[in-house]
Every structure is written in C-alpha cells, then in structure tokens.
Write a protein that holds these residues in place. Structure first.
Motif, short mmCIF file in Angstrom:
data_model
loop_
_atom_site.label_atom_id
_atom_site.label_comp_id
_atom_site.label_asym_id
_atom_site.label_seq_id
_atom_site.Cartn_x
_atom_site.Cartn_y
_atom_site.Cartn_z
N ASN A 31 0.89 -1.23 0.01
CA ASN A 31 -0.07 0.01 -0.07
C ASN A 31 0.87 1.36 -0.06
O ASN A 31 0.65 2.28 0.71
CB ASN A 31 -0.88 -0.10 1.13
CG ASN A 31 -2.01 -1.12 1.15
OD1 ASN A 31 -2.14 -1.84 -0.01
ND2 ASN A 31 -2.61 -1.30 2.30
N LYS A 53 -2.59 -4.61 9.36
CA LYS A 53 -3.47 -5.27 8.99
C LYS A 53 -4.05 -6.24 9.94
O LYS A 53 -3.67 -6.49 11.05
CB LYS A 53 -2.89 -6.22 7.95
CG LYS A 53 -2.30 -5.43 6.44
CD LYS A 53 -3.45 -4.98 5.83
CE LYS A 53 -2.76 -4.07 4.66
NZ LYS A 53 -3.92 -3.31 3.86
N ALA A 54 -5.14 -6.51 9.73
CA ALA A 54 -6.04 -7.52 10.69
C ALA A 54 -5.81 -8.97 10.06
O ALA A 54 -5.90 -9.29 8.98
CB ALA A 54 -7.40 -7.31 10.65
N GLY A 56 -6.72 -12.58 8.92
CA GLY A 56 -8.17 -12.91 8.14
C GLY A 56 -7.86 -11.95 6.80
O GLY A 56 -8.72 -12.21 5.95
N SER A 57 -7.52 -10.91 6.76
CA SER A 57 -7.60 -10.01 5.63
C SER A 57 -6.67 -10.36 4.66
O SER A 57 -5.87 -11.01 4.75
CB SER A 57 -7.10 -8.31 6.08
OG SER A 57 -5.82 -8.34 6.61
N LYS A 58 -7.20 -9.85 3.43
CA LYS A 58 -6.42 -10.37 2.25
C LYS A 58 -5.32 -9.13 1.75
O LYS A 58 -5.65 -7.87 2.23
CB LYS A 58 -7.37 -10.20 1.13
CG LYS A 58 -8.40 -11.27 1.14
CD LYS A 58 -7.54 -12.51 1.24
CE LYS A 58 -8.87 -13.76 1.33
NZ LYS A 58 -8.25 -15.17 1.56
N VAL A 59 -4.08 -9.27 1.60
CA VAL A 59 -3.15 -8.54 1.08
C VAL A 59 -2.61 -8.70 -0.04
O VAL A 59 -2.37 -9.88 -0.46
CB VAL A 59 -2.00 -8.28 2.03
CG1 VAL A 59 -2.84 -7.88 3.66
CG2 VAL A 59 -1.31 -9.65 2.71
N SER A 77 -0.12 -12.11 -3.29
CA SER A 77 -1.13 -11.95 -2.43
C SER A 77 -1.42 -13.14 -1.58
O SER A 77 -0.88 -14.34 -1.82
CB SER A 77 -2.36 -11.83 -3.61
OG SER A 77 -2.34 -12.96 -4.14
N GLU A 79 -3.15 -14.12 2.64
CA GLU A 79 -3.92 -13.97 3.87
C GLU A 79 -3.25 -13.80 5.06
O GLU A 79 -2.26 -14.53 5.35
CB GLU A 79 -5.00 -15.14 4.07
CG GLU A 79 -5.99 -14.79 5.29
CD GLU A 79 -6.77 -16.27 5.32
OE1 GLU A 79 -7.53 -16.27 6.48
OE2 GLU A 79 -7.05 -17.11 4.32
N VAL A 80 -3.59 -12.65 5.72
CA VAL A 80 -2.81 -12.20 6.98
C VAL A 80 -3.22 -13.66 7.77
O VAL A 80 -4.44 -13.43 8.29
CB VAL A 80 -3.00 -10.86 7.61
CG1 VAL A 80 -2.52 -10.93 8.89
CG2 VAL A 80 -2.70 -9.73 6.60
#
Length: 116
Positions: A31, A53-54, A56-59, A77, A79-80
């Motif tokens: 980002n 980032k939390a 379960g979030s996608k990054v 890409s 998942e956290v």
C-alpha cells in the motif's frame, strides 16, 4: 534444524511449520509503504512494516529480489494469519495464495491498479 548452504543464508525449519523458512531481509512495498521481510518460505512470508492489517484480511505486496544480478519484483497476494505489534513496527505473517515475478514497469502498473 539449521542448515547453512555454502553460498547463502541459513534456512530454519520452525516447529509446526510445513516449509523451510529462509531468513532474509528483502525490501517490500505494501500500500505504498515500505518494509522488510524477516523470513520467506514457499508457502508464506513474514515481514515488518508500519501498515497495520487484521488477521484474516487479504493483502497484496511486492518483494524486491535480486536474481542473477537482475532486480526483479515478486507480486504476492495472500491472507494475514498473524499480526505482532512491536515498538515502531508491525510484524505480519502472510499465507501466500499467489505470487509471480514481473519487471519493474509492470509492477508499478499493478501497484497503481491495486490502490484504486
């Protein structure tokens, strides 16, 4: 178990992990914010940055890698799976869903479209 190849960094198999981790400090961008990887494996990446980032979030993020003297960028890409808040930084463990190498021009275009 630690193994040190004759010409490279050490790899470490951490208990409960399915893949060997390569301890490394590679520049990343997430980002528009920079960071550094701390370890990388075939299935995941752990890096430190200032972007929170939390779980379960996608990054999506970009890792700079030197291959045979050429700077390449790996677009990732995932998942956290874990977040560690530290003084002045955030440690983020990501389970990779996909990654691919690209040249720097294509990578900048991808970064711009991901921010939209």
């Amino acid at each position: 178990m630690n193994r040190t190849p004759a010409n490279g960094p050490s790899t470490t198999r951490l208990s409960g992990r399915g893949a060997d981790r390569l301890c490394s400090e590679l520049p990343i961008e997430i980002n528009g914010t920079s960071g550094l990887t701390r370890n990388v494996s075939a299935t995941g990446v752990y890096f430190e940055t200032t972007v929170a980032k939390a779980p379960g979030s996608k990054v999506q993020f970009v890792v700079q890698v030197m291959v045979k003297g050429e700077l390449l960028k790996m677009v990732c890409s995932g998942e956290v799976v874990r977040v560690e808040h530290k003084v002045g930084t955030v440690g983020i463990a990501v389970k990779l869903c996909s990654s691919f190498f690209t040249d720097t021009n294509s990578c900048e275009e991808l970064s711009a479209s991901a921010d939209d």
